[in-house]
Scaffold this motif. Sequence first.
Motif, PDB file in Angstrom:
ATOM      1  N   TRP A 179       0.868  -6.284 -14.329  1.00 28.06           N
ATOM      2  CA  TRP A 179       0.092  -7.502 -14.546  1.00 28.06           C
ATOM      3  C   TRP A 179       0.686  -8.200 -15.774  1.00 28.06           C
ATOM      4  N   GLU A 180       1.739  -8.956 -15.552  1.00 33.94           N
ATOM      5  CA  GLU A 180       2.515  -9.470 -16.681  1.00 33.94           C
ATOM      6  C   GLU A 180       1.771 -10.522 -17.488  1.00 33.94           C
ATOM      7  N   GLY A 181       0.738 -11.127 -16.908  1.00 29.95           N
ATOM      8  CA  GLY A 181      -0.068 -12.076 -17.678  1.00 29.95           C
ATOM      9  C   GLY A 181      -0.714 -11.397 -18.874  1.00 29.95           C
ATOM     10  N   GLY A 182      -1.271 -10.189 -18.652  1.00 25.98           N
ATOM     11  CA  GLY A 182      -1.885  -9.440 -19.744  1.00 25.98           C
ATOM     12  C   GLY A 182      -0.875  -9.005 -20.779  1.00 25.98           C
ATOM     13  N   GLU A 183       0.298  -8.573 -20.314  1.00 27.74           N
ATOM     14  CA  GLU A 183       1.362  -8.164 -21.232  1.00 27.74           C
ATOM     15  C   GLU A 183       1.816  -9.347 -22.092  1.00 27.74           C
ATOM     16  N   GLU A 184       1.962 -10.510 -21.473  1.00 29.86           N
ATOM     17  CA  GLU A 184       2.377 -11.707 -22.202  1.00 29.86           C
ATOM     18  C   GLU A 184       1.345 -12.085 -23.268  1.00 29.86           C
ATOM     19  N   GLU A 194      -1.756  -2.727  -6.665  1.00 30.97           N
ATOM     20  CA  GLU A 194      -1.880  -1.335  -7.108  1.00 30.97           C
ATOM     21  C   GLU A 194      -2.274  -0.394  -5.973  1.00 30.97           C
ATOM     22  N   LYS A 195      -2.616  -0.945  -4.815  1.00 29.43           N
ATOM     23  CA  LYS A 195      -3.134  -0.150  -3.700  1.00 29.43           C
ATOM     24  C   LYS A 195      -2.039   0.693  -3.058  1.00 29.43           C
ATOM     25  N   ILE A 196      -2.329   1.984  -2.862  1.00 29.46           N
ATOM     26  CA  ILE A 196      -1.421   2.836  -2.089  1.00 29.46           C
ATOM     27  C   ILE A 196      -2.162   3.536  -0.941  1.00 29.46           C
ATOM     28  N   THR A 197      -3.472   3.322  -0.834  1.00 33.00           N
ATOM     29  CA  THR A 197      -4.253   3.898   0.260  1.00 33.00           C
ATOM     30  C   THR A 197      -3.947   3.131   1.545  1.00 33.00           C
ATOM     31  N   ASP A 198      -3.420   3.824   2.544  1.00 32.81           N
ATOM     32  CA  ASP A 198      -2.996   3.139   3.772  1.00 32.81           C
ATOM     33  C   ASP A 198      -4.168   2.997   4.752  1.00 32.81           C
ATOM     34  N   CYS A 251      -1.115   3.074  -7.634  1.00 34.07           N
ATOM     35  CA  CYS A 251       0.337   3.215  -7.763  1.00 34.07           C
ATOM     36  C   CYS A 251       0.769   3.709  -9.139  1.00 34.07           C
ATOM     37  N   SER A 252       0.010   3.401 -10.189  1.00 40.57           N
ATOM     38  CA  SER A 252       0.394   3.840 -11.537  1.00 40.57           C
ATOM     39  C   SER A 252      -0.206   5.188 -11.917  1.00 40.57           C
ATOM     40  N   LYS A 253      -0.989   5.759 -11.007  1.00 38.91           N
ATOM     41  CA  LYS A 253      -1.653   7.054 -11.213  1.00 38.91           C
ATOM     42  C   LYS A 253      -2.634   7.043 -12.393  1.00 38.91           C
ATOM     43  N   LYS A 254      -3.167   5.864 -12.707  1.00 40.07           N
ATOM     44  CA  LYS A 254      -4.125   5.796 -13.810  1.00 40.07           C
ATOM     45  C   LYS A 254      -5.477   6.409 -13.427  1.00 40.07           C
TER      46      LYS A 254
END
Length: 360
Positions: free
Chosen positions: A109-114, A217-221, A296-299
């Motif tokens: 989420w590059e908006g937050g990083e920026e 972030e979704k990895i649930t198929d 996806c980030s395993k958080k």
Amino acid sequence: MLRKLIPETIKKRIKRRLYYRYNRPALAALKNSPAKKRLILLLTPTHGNIGDHAISWCERMFLRDYFEDHTVIEISDICWEYEKKTIISRIKKDDCLLFNGGGFLGDLWEGGEEEFRETVKAFPDNKIVVLPQSVFFTDNEHGQEQINISSGIYAGHSRLVLCVREKQSYECVKNNLLIRDTDKCFLMPDMVTYCTEDFSGYTRGGHVLLCFRNDKEKITDPGTVSRIETVLSEAGLEFSYTDTVVPYRLLGDRGEKAVSQKLQEFVKCRFVITDRLHGMLLSAISGTPCLFMDNCSKKVSGTYEWIKNLEYIKPLKDMENLKAFISRLESGQVYRYTNEHLQPYYEKLVQLIRNDEILE
């Protein structure tokens, strides 16, 4: 069609006027509150992610409990977006800046990083404490480019303290030397774990809530979701879908109200199945049984490490695991959340905010 014809500068001016009534109290507090002992809570959410609002709700609880002797001023994301120059001019060098917790540092989420990079550069002399965050950069050329940019900015700030909420975020910061002094990176639980409100007065229903992501972030198929539905139906359980995101802004006190409504929804169901981090954490603090899957980030699994002592929160590994969970649950069982084992971390966070020297 008419909107497309309006120049962006005009649109921004209109929005600034619309949002000013929400931003005015914070701007006045920055101008008029005593200069000593001020904590500035930066970039709290107004977007529709209820999980992020739960974080800021619990941050406010934490600050009320531990910092009665300080003036706490909250600056929302839209306040920063539209009143940035005024905010920068009114923040004093002695103010301690608290960067709102969440999961938006990195390149997902590059908006937050920026926004964070912008904050660090805007206040080179202030102490900045980042409340528990996830840090995730993708393992590719773009991710490495973003790491290099971020480390150049973070490492240039000598009074930056970074709290992260999972081991993989901690290792990301340490391994990539994201901050000048890696001893100023601390592993801390998500702030939602701070809430210990009593939800035992609610009557738990018999239906199941499914709360799944629908973003990057979704990895649930879909096949997994379909199998879950089949198992629930075969067990004679009704289910419905919910989410911790709404498609509109939550301004003023609407964020806390949305969190309260979501907690009431959770506490009235039989159990929750989710791949959302705060689907799991809202279940935890409300005493609602929950099976979780990862993102996806395993958080989600990373944050679970803080609450794995709770017998009613478990990972969903396969359908046999789901069937066993259903058979073990007693209808109407009441669970009570406790965070006693996390108290040393909250007290450490208090020390990090209060003290200029970082304690070992």
